[in-house]
Design a protein around this motif. Sequence first.
Motif, PDB file in Angstrom:
ATOM      1  N   VAL A  25       5.889  41.299  -9.979  1.00  0.00           N
ATOM      2  CA  VAL A  25       5.546  40.641 -11.249  1.00  0.00           C
ATOM      3  C   VAL A  25       4.294  41.259 -11.883  1.00  0.00           C
ATOM      4  O   VAL A  25       4.262  41.519 -13.091  1.00  0.00           O
ATOM      5  CB  VAL A  25       5.333  39.126 -11.020  1.00  0.00           C
ATOM      6  N   LEU A  26       3.290  41.559 -11.065  1.00  0.00           N
ATOM      7  CA  LEU A  26       2.018  42.030 -11.629  1.00  0.00           C
ATOM      8  C   LEU A  26       2.171  43.340 -12.410  1.00  0.00           C
ATOM      9  O   LEU A  26       1.767  43.419 -13.578  1.00  0.00           O
ATOM     10  CB  LEU A  26       0.965  42.131 -10.522  1.00  0.00           C
ATOM     11  N   PRO A  27       2.771  44.398 -11.846  1.00  0.00           N
ATOM     12  CA  PRO A  27       2.978  45.609 -12.669  1.00  0.00           C
ATOM     13  C   PRO A  27       3.981  45.394 -13.794  1.00  0.00           C
ATOM     14  O   PRO A  27       3.865  45.995 -14.862  1.00  0.00           O
ATOM     15  CB  PRO A  27       3.458  46.654 -11.661  1.00  0.00           C
ATOM     16  N   THR A 122     -11.755  49.699   1.589  1.00  0.00           N
ATOM     17  CA  THR A 122     -12.532  50.167   0.432  1.00  0.00           C
ATOM     18  C   THR A 122     -11.637  50.305  -0.799  1.00  0.00           C
ATOM     19  O   THR A 122     -12.090  50.227  -1.923  1.00  0.00           O
ATOM     20  CB  THR A 122     -13.138  51.563   0.734  1.00  0.00           C
ATOM     21  N   ARG A 123     -10.376  50.510  -0.591  1.00  0.00           N
ATOM     22  CA  ARG A 123      -9.373  50.511  -1.660  1.00  0.00           C
ATOM     23  C   ARG A 123      -9.747  51.416  -2.844  1.00  0.00           C
ATOM     24  O   ARG A 123      -9.854  50.980  -3.978  1.00  0.00           O
ATOM     25  CB  ARG A 123      -9.118  49.080  -2.163  1.00  0.00           C
ATOM     26  N   PRO A 124     -10.040  52.678  -2.611  1.00  0.00           N
ATOM     27  CA  PRO A 124     -10.369  53.557  -3.755  1.00  0.00           C
ATOM     28  C   PRO A 124      -9.176  53.733  -4.692  1.00  0.00           C
ATOM     29  O   PRO A 124      -8.041  53.420  -4.336  1.00  0.00           O
ATOM     30  CB  PRO A 124     -10.726  54.869  -3.080  1.00  0.00           C
ATOM     31  N   PHE A 339      -4.327  50.306   5.994  1.00  0.00           N
ATOM     32  CA  PHE A 339      -5.688  49.876   5.611  1.00  0.00           C
ATOM     33  C   PHE A 339      -6.616  49.955   6.813  1.00  0.00           C
ATOM     34  O   PHE A 339      -6.198  49.765   7.957  1.00  0.00           O
ATOM     35  CB  PHE A 339      -5.661  48.443   5.057  1.00  0.00           C
ATOM     36  N   GLU A 340      -7.902  50.194   6.519  1.00  0.00           N
ATOM     37  CA  GLU A 340      -8.855  50.434   7.617  1.00  0.00           C
ATOM     38  C   GLU A 340      -9.449  49.153   8.188  1.00  0.00           C
ATOM     39  O   GLU A 340     -10.130  49.163   9.182  1.00  0.00           O
ATOM     40  CB  GLU A 340      -9.987  51.368   7.149  1.00  0.00           C
ATOM     41  N   ASN A 341      -9.182  48.015   7.556  1.00  0.00           N
ATOM     42  CA  ASN A 341      -9.807  46.799   8.074  1.00  0.00           C
ATOM     43  C   ASN A 341      -8.899  45.592   7.910  1.00  0.00           C
ATOM     44  O   ASN A 341      -9.255  44.606   7.265  1.00  0.00           O
ATOM     45  CB  ASN A 341     -11.149  46.550   7.346  1.00  0.00           C
TER      46      ASN A 341
HETATM   47  C1  EPZ Z   1      -0.241  47.491  -2.861  1.00  0.00           C
HETATM   48  O1  EPZ Z   1      -1.646  47.661  -2.886  1.00  0.00           O
HETATM   49  C2  EPZ Z   1       0.001  45.999  -2.660  1.00  0.00           C
HETATM   50  N1  EPZ Z   1      -0.553  45.269  -3.793  1.00  0.00           N
HETATM   51  C3  EPZ Z   1      -0.645  45.540  -1.354  1.00  0.00           C
HETATM   52  O2  EPZ Z   1      -0.326  44.158  -1.179  1.00  0.00           O
HETATM   53  C4  EPZ Z   1      -0.021  46.347  -0.216  1.00  0.00           C
HETATM   54  O3  EPZ Z   1      -0.643  45.975   0.994  1.00  0.00           O
HETATM   55  C5  EPZ Z   1      -0.225  47.849  -0.468  1.00  0.00           C
HETATM   56  O4  EPZ Z   1       0.336  48.199  -1.752  1.00  0.00           O
HETATM   57  C6  EPZ Z   1       0.444  48.705   0.590  1.00  0.00           C
HETATM   58  O5  EPZ Z   1       1.803  48.426   0.646  1.00  0.00           O
HETATM   59  C7  EPZ Z   1       0.157  45.238  -4.964  1.00  0.00           C
HETATM   60  O6  EPZ Z   1       1.217  45.824  -5.093  1.00  0.00           O
HETATM   61  C8  EPZ Z   1      -0.435  44.437  -6.085  1.00  0.00           C
HETATM   62  P1  EPZ Z   1      -1.981  51.479  -1.901  1.00  0.00           P
HETATM   63  P2  EPZ Z   1      -2.257  49.084  -3.345  1.00  0.00           P
HETATM   64  O7  EPZ Z   1      -2.546  52.111  -3.117  1.00  0.00           O
HETATM   65  O8  EPZ Z   1      -1.402  49.725  -4.340  1.00  0.00           O
HETATM   66  C9  EPZ Z   1      -5.372  54.245  -0.059  1.00  0.00           C
HETATM   67  C10 EPZ Z   1      -0.765  41.927  -0.625  1.00  0.00           C
HETATM   68  O9  EPZ Z   1      -1.186  41.363   0.404  1.00  0.00           O
HETATM   69  N2  EPZ Z   1      -5.558  54.721  -1.436  1.00  0.00           N
HETATM   70  O10 EPZ Z   1      -0.574  51.751  -1.540  1.00  0.00           O
HETATM   71  O11 EPZ Z   1      -3.690  48.860  -3.667  1.00  0.00           O
HETATM   72  C11 EPZ Z   1      -5.805  52.811   0.104  1.00  0.00           C
HETATM   73  O12 EPZ Z   1      -7.196  52.742   0.369  1.00  0.00           O
HETATM   74  C12 EPZ Z   1      -1.411  43.207  -1.096  1.00  0.00           C
HETATM   75  O13 EPZ Z   1       0.189  41.497  -1.333  1.00  0.00           O
HETATM   76  C13 EPZ Z   1      -6.522  55.710  -1.686  1.00  0.00           C
HETATM   77  O14 EPZ Z   1      -7.207  56.179  -0.782  1.00  0.00           O
HETATM   78  O15 EPZ Z   1      -2.156  49.902  -1.987  1.00  0.00           O
HETATM   79  C14 EPZ Z   1      -4.977  52.333   1.259  1.00  0.00           C
HETATM   80  O16 EPZ Z   1      -5.613  52.703   2.469  1.00  0.00           O
HETATM   81  C15 EPZ Z   1      -2.545  43.659  -0.188  1.00  0.00           C
HETATM   82  N3  EPZ Z   1      -6.699  56.137  -2.962  1.00  0.00           N
HETATM   83  C16 EPZ Z   1      -3.667  53.105   1.113  1.00  0.00           C
HETATM   84  O17 EPZ Z   1      -3.967  54.215   0.252  1.00  0.00           O
HETATM   85  C17 EPZ Z   1      -5.962  55.630  -4.002  1.00  0.00           C
HETATM   86  O18 EPZ Z   1      -6.159  56.064  -5.161  1.00  0.00           O
HETATM   87  C18 EPZ Z   1      -2.533  52.313   0.503  1.00  0.00           C
HETATM   88  O19 EPZ Z   1      -2.981  51.815  -0.701  1.00  0.00           O
HETATM   89  C19 EPZ Z   1      -5.008  54.627  -3.729  1.00  0.00           C
HETATM   90  C20 EPZ Z   1      -4.820  54.198  -2.440  1.00  0.00           C
END
Ligand code: EPZ
Length: 434
Positions: A25-27, A122-124, A339-341
């Motif tokens: 829904v969010l995107p 850290t979620r960059p 994720f790291e934490n």
């Molecule tokens: C989405 O987050 C979800 N959120 C998360 O759900 C989900 O845990 C995650 O994907 C993984 O499946 C939404 O869709 C709104 P990523 P997102 O970018 O997009 C690193 C929940 O509980 N990374 O796939 O933020 C990042 O740090 C939430 O519903 C970079 O390094 O996750 C992470 O370690 C929590 N640089 C890994 O990639 C970037 O530019 C995955 O992150 C982007 C990400």
Amino acid sequence: MDKIIITGGPQLRGEIPISGAKNAVLPLMAASILTDKPITLQNVPKLSDITLMSELLSHHGVHVTRDFSAQTCTLHAASITDTVAPYEIVSKMRASIVVLGPLLARCGEAVVSLPGGCAIGTRPVNMHIDGLRSLGADIYIENGYIHAKTSGLVGATIVLPFATVTGTENILMAAVYARGTTVIKNAAKEPEVCDLANCLVSMGAQIGGIGTDTLVIDGGTRLGGTTHFVVPDRIEAATYAIAGAITHGDVVLKNVVYDDLLAFWQPLERAGVVIERMEPQAANAHASYEDVRVSMSAEIKGVDVMTEPHPGFPTDAQAQFMALMTLCNGAAMITETIFENRFMHVPELCRMCADITTHNASVLVRGVNHLTGATVMATDLRASVSLVLAGLAAKGETTVQRVYHIDRGYERIEEKLRTCGAEIERVQGGSTAL
Ligand code: EPZ
């Protein structure tokens, strides 16, 4: 702050309706920015994250109308009046970052607060930024904000270092307005990403490779309006499957896409849970949805899992699976690679007498005979819900604090569990709900 109080023991039996997916829904809501025509989303749950996204989009000038009884949300971006996504909103919900690509594509500019880290890491957003730069955006960071501008996006081939979910979504939504062809390699394949891509196609976008790790977008077509039925929430379904299993119950999850959780069902079956796909029902909300029966009568076996990008074991179901493994006959190794934490639930589960030791990105869970109720709290959505699941099986009473985390992603959780026999109630702001 609301609390949830659970008295453990009852074996859950009954039907649990699965709502539309929060992370779809969010995107999808952000995609409304891409057109000056209205879009209507169906199967939209009542969640606080969706309210926050509504606030953010309204700030940009999008007219948002929600009908909670019809579970619809209509969004009309006739014009965008403000291209700034302020820290006050973005800091409350990281997913706000998905307005970056659409604003840049529609308006040629965007000023979006950096979301900052959160409890699980850290979620960059470097991959979002690098991908948009590849499409010709000029981007710099100043005062905690991403400043992006373009005189016109141009298609490019982008190889993502990691299959980032919202990174893929941001780049995808920008690419639909980039002149020429964009290829996104190592794209995220999560069902929520596919749902967004399918919705964009229904709005007139030309996207190939949906569901694969290579998306091909032929940009430049002006998008129109659409009506889109949101995909079911596979993580909610996984959560309630664990609720049925951990209580040795027998529940039917209504309106699920079974194939979205293949890497989840398999370890669950190895743990001794019986998973049964039921014949599609006329009442199913959509032709591709079905009901899945989850029952557990045997002892819980220890099963090792490792989280991975889709179609691997979902990181968003890791905490819930760990709750089940705390009661296994044996031991389980759970490794978090995304994720790291993301082990904040561990110390709280240990306060309920779980036996878990952490080794960097892995934990070793040694099964115990029973958990004991306690007052617990967590700092992220999935960690919080894992404590509810543990409370359903624990001896005695468990009080889960900071329930606002749960309300971000679970619609009516106590109601859905109570209808299956759980002894669970929400205590509002420190007094018992009447
Ligand atoms: C989405 O987050 C979800 N959120 C998360 O759900 C989900 O845990 C995650 O994907 C993984 O499946 C939404 O869709 C709104 P990523 P997102 O970018 O997009 C690193 C929940 O509980 N990374 O796939 O933020 C990042 O740090 C939430 O519903 C970079 O390094 O996750 C992470 O370690 C929590 N640089 C890994 O990639 C970037 O530019 C995955 O992150 C982007 C990400």
